[in-house]
Design a protein around this motif. Structure first.
Motif, PDB file in Angstrom:
ATOM      1  N   GLY A  35     -27.517 -26.626  18.460  1.00 23.80           N
ATOM      2  CA  GLY A  35     -28.964 -26.802  18.577  1.00 23.80           C
ATOM      3  C   GLY A  35     -29.673 -26.773  17.251  1.00 23.80           C
ATOM      4  N   MET A  47     -36.700 -21.963  19.138  1.00 24.09           N
ATOM      5  CA  MET A  47     -35.801 -23.029  19.556  1.00 24.09           C
ATOM      6  C   MET A  47     -36.560 -24.351  19.606  1.00 24.09           C
ATOM      7  SD  MET A  47     -34.811 -25.145  22.302  1.00 24.09           S
ATOM      8  CE  MET A  47     -35.284 -24.390  23.864  1.00 24.09           C
ATOM      9  N   ALA A  49     -34.485 -27.575  20.103  1.00 23.84           N
ATOM     10  CA  ALA A  49     -33.676 -28.337  21.047  1.00 23.84           C
ATOM     11  C   ALA A  49     -32.258 -27.788  21.031  1.00 23.84           C
ATOM     12  CB  ALA A  49     -33.653 -29.822  20.674  1.00 23.84           C
ATOM     13  N   ILE A  50     -31.624 -27.763  22.207  1.00 25.59           N
ATOM     14  CA  ILE A  50     -30.239 -27.329  22.322  1.00 25.59           C
ATOM     15  C   ILE A  50     -29.464 -28.326  23.169  1.00 25.59           C
ATOM     16  CG2 ILE A  50     -30.633 -24.874  21.930  1.00 25.59           C
ATOM     17  CD1 ILE A  50     -30.688 -24.461  24.929  1.00 25.59           C
ATOM     18  N   THR A  57     -29.201 -31.094  27.784  1.00 25.04           N
ATOM     19  CA  THR A  57     -30.151 -30.768  26.714  1.00 25.04           C
ATOM     20  C   THR A  57     -31.343 -29.987  27.243  1.00 25.04           C
ATOM     21  OG1 THR A  57     -31.324 -32.867  27.013  1.00 25.04           O
ATOM     22  CG2 THR A  57     -29.531 -32.838  25.410  1.00 25.04           C
ATOM     23  N   TYR A  59     -35.437 -28.801  25.559  1.00 24.93           N
ATOM     24  CA  TYR A  59     -36.373 -28.914  24.441  1.00 24.93           C
ATOM     25  C   TYR A  59     -37.537 -27.954  24.629  1.00 24.93           C
ATOM     26  CZ  TYR A  59     -34.028 -33.406  23.628  1.00 24.93           C
ATOM     27  OH  TYR A  59     -33.094 -34.391  23.394  1.00 24.93           O
ATOM     28  N   ILE A  69     -32.048 -34.756  20.711  1.00 26.03           N
ATOM     29  CA  ILE A  69     -30.870 -34.121  20.127  1.00 26.03           C
ATOM     30  C   ILE A  69     -29.620 -34.828  20.634  1.00 26.03           C
ATOM     31  CG2 ILE A  69     -30.700 -32.392  21.975  1.00 26.03           C
ATOM     32  CD1 ILE A  69     -29.773 -30.381  19.813  1.00 26.03           C
TER      33      ILE A  69
END
Length: 120
Positions: A35, A47, A49-50, A57, A59, A69
């Motif tokens: 991320g 955070m 985006a992961i 994903t 966001y 991402i």
């Protein structure tokens, strides 16, 4: 020794685009979640985006629809495409990955940070 190396931070005008990239190297035997996080000096890291190994994903609301991402599991890389940038996106951006080392232990790793500055 595992390390994450980021690239792509720059100065850009509002409305412009940037692409951040991050590569993991040095004894990587598996990668879980990856991320991007960002931080203003003196404030908590947030955070952005992961992405899971299978591509799922998530966001933060403020970038949803503008940032994307992606990851390449074969190359151990994660990228963040940032479009329609706003001055409020100005932060230091950090790459994150959960990585398994040569002894089979999982741990959290961070990049050194890359500066993104969006001018009005």
């Amino acid at each position: 020794q595992v390390q994450l190396v980021e690239s792509g931070g720059d100065l850009v005008q509002a409305g412009g685009s940037l692409r951040l990239s991050c590569a993991a190297s040095g004894g990587v035997f598996g990668i879980g979640g990856m991320g991007w996080y960002r931080q203003v000096p003196g404030k908590q890291r947030e955070m952005v985006a992961i992405i899971g190994r299978s591509g799922d994903t998530d966001y933060t609301d403020s970038v949803n629809g503008r940032f994307a991402i992606s990851r390449d599991n074969a190359k151990n890389t994660v990228s963040l495409q940032m479009n329609r940038l706003k001055p409020d996106d100005t932060r230091v951006y950090y790459c994150y990955a959960r990585i398994k080392d040569s002894e089979g232990y999982w741990d959290d790793y961070w990049g050194q940070g890359t500066q993104v500055t969006v001018s009005t």
